[in-house]
Design a protein around this motif. Structure first.
Motif, mmCIF file in Angstrom:
data_model
loop_
_atom_site.group_PDB
_atom_site.id
_atom_site.type_symbol
_atom_site.label_atom_id
_atom_site.label_comp_id
_atom_site.label_asym_id
_atom_site.label_seq_id
_atom_site.Cartn_x
_atom_site.Cartn_y
_atom_site.Cartn_z
ATOM 1 N N HIS A 212 -66.432 34.042 -24.857
ATOM 2 C CA HIS A 212 -66.062 35.002 -25.905
ATOM 3 C C HIS A 212 -67.312 35.744 -26.368
ATOM 4 N N THR B 227 -69.583 29.997 -25.329
ATOM 5 C CA THR B 227 -68.862 29.468 -24.173
ATOM 6 C C THR B 227 -68.771 27.957 -24.273
ATOM 7 N N TRP C 169 -62.237 35.339 -22.740
ATOM 8 C CA TRP C 169 -61.655 34.684 -21.572
ATOM 9 C C TRP C 169 -61.214 33.278 -21.969
ATOM 10 N N SER C 170 -60.042 32.877 -21.548
ATOM 11 C CA SER C 170 -59.540 31.545 -21.896
ATOM 12 C C SER C 170 -58.999 30.837 -20.657
ATOM 13 N N ARG C 171 -59.195 29.528 -20.624
ATOM 14 C CA ARG C 171 -58.691 28.651 -19.569
ATOM 15 C C ARG C 171 -59.074 29.152 -18.172
ATOM 16 N N ASN D 9 -64.142 28.538 -21.386
ATOM 17 C CA ASN D 9 -63.809 29.685 -22.225
ATOM 18 C C ASN D 9 -65.080 30.493 -22.468
#
Length: 293
Positions: A40, A280, A60-62, A38
């Protein structure tokens, strides 16, 4: 003398059972697995962190996909040793949210979109360790070294929205690290724990096709400092004298402090605002083979 011979033979037999671990400290290894991360970050409206305090943020995720790793463990003598490791993460799936605000504290959200994501990441670590002794059967080795992590996270459109979109955010985390390794052998089975922290420089560069007035191919850059915490658990089993199989799980987390966001425009001008934070987290698990020598 007979008793002494029996004791010596017993010690030799015990050492033979754990020979790959007690006498062969060197290893070349390859592994593969699955990773997830992840990412951010956010910026403010000006360099003072105001107008508003959160102007834009990306999450951003996964970010997930296959990982490959290669490494070397080499002992110069009974005390000093070197470890090198490099990895590649092929990001095949992920989501990213882009949000903009007109007022402080995430109020008046005038832009909120989600996109698909892909990308890649590279990691490299080099450490020098020193064997200080044993604690409860674990061999303890403090270490110091260098760590590098580079990632490219994309914003991708789909057939219905932003079809030709291909924006990217490329990050670099690099700097010194220090930690401790604890290893214990249970006959042919071994357990290894690595814990580390680091003080890093953070740099990022973006190509932002979402906003036409941004310059291309470099639309904005981020500069700041950061810290990192990471850990790894590895379990191995030695087959014969040379081959070792292993499984691992690792996690790494990094936070960047307040810094500079510098935007570049197509007319040649640029402007600075405050980078509020970057954070992150990356996890991975997998299995591999090692050759002992």
């Amino acid at each position: 003398m007979a008793v002494l011979r029996i004791l010596v033979m017993g010690l030799l037999l015990q050492c033979w059972n754990i020979f790959p671990l007690c006498a062969q400290q060197n290893e070349i290894r390859l592994s593969t697995g699955y990773g997830n991360s992840n990412l951010h970050w956010s910026i403010a409206g000006n360099t003072e962190g105001k107008n508003p305090n959160i102007l834009s943020e990306l999450a951003w995720s996964r970010l997930r996909g296959a990982v490959w790793n290669a490494g070397l463990r080499y002992s110069f003598n009974r005390k000093w040793g070197l470890e090198l490791e490099a990895g590649y993460h092929h990001i095949t799936k992920g989501r990213v949210t882009d949000q903009d605000y007109a007022q402080d504290d995430r109020q008046d959200n005038y832009y909120n979109e989600q996109f698909n994501s892909q990308g890649k990441a590279l990691t490299a670590d080099a450490v020098l360790h020193y064997h200080v002794g044993n604690i409860s059967g674990f061999q303890i080795r403090p270490f110091v070294g260098y760590t590098l992590q580079k990632q490219e996270a994309l914003l991708l459109g789909d057939e219905e929205r932003e079809r030709d979109l291909h924006s990217s955010y490329k990050t670099t985390w690099m700097g010194a690290q220090a930690g401790v390794n604890a290893t214990r052998a249970f006959n042919r089975l071994d357990l290894r724990i690595d814990l580390a922290s680091g003080l890093l420089a953070y740099r990022a560069e973006a190509l932002w096709n979402l906003i036409d007035k941004f310059a291309k191919p470099v639309s904005f850059r981020h500069y700041t400092e950061a810290y990192q915490l990471k850990g790894k658990l590895e379990v191995g089993y030695t087959l014969g004298e040379r081959l070792r199989i292993m499984g691992y799980y690792r996690i790494a987390h990094a936070d960047a402090w307040k810094g500079t966001d510098r935007a570049y425009y197509s007319d040649g001008s640029s402007i600075d605002t405050r980078l509020n934070w970057v954070t992150t987290t990356t996890t991975a698990f997998g299995a591999g083979l090692g050759y002992l020598f």
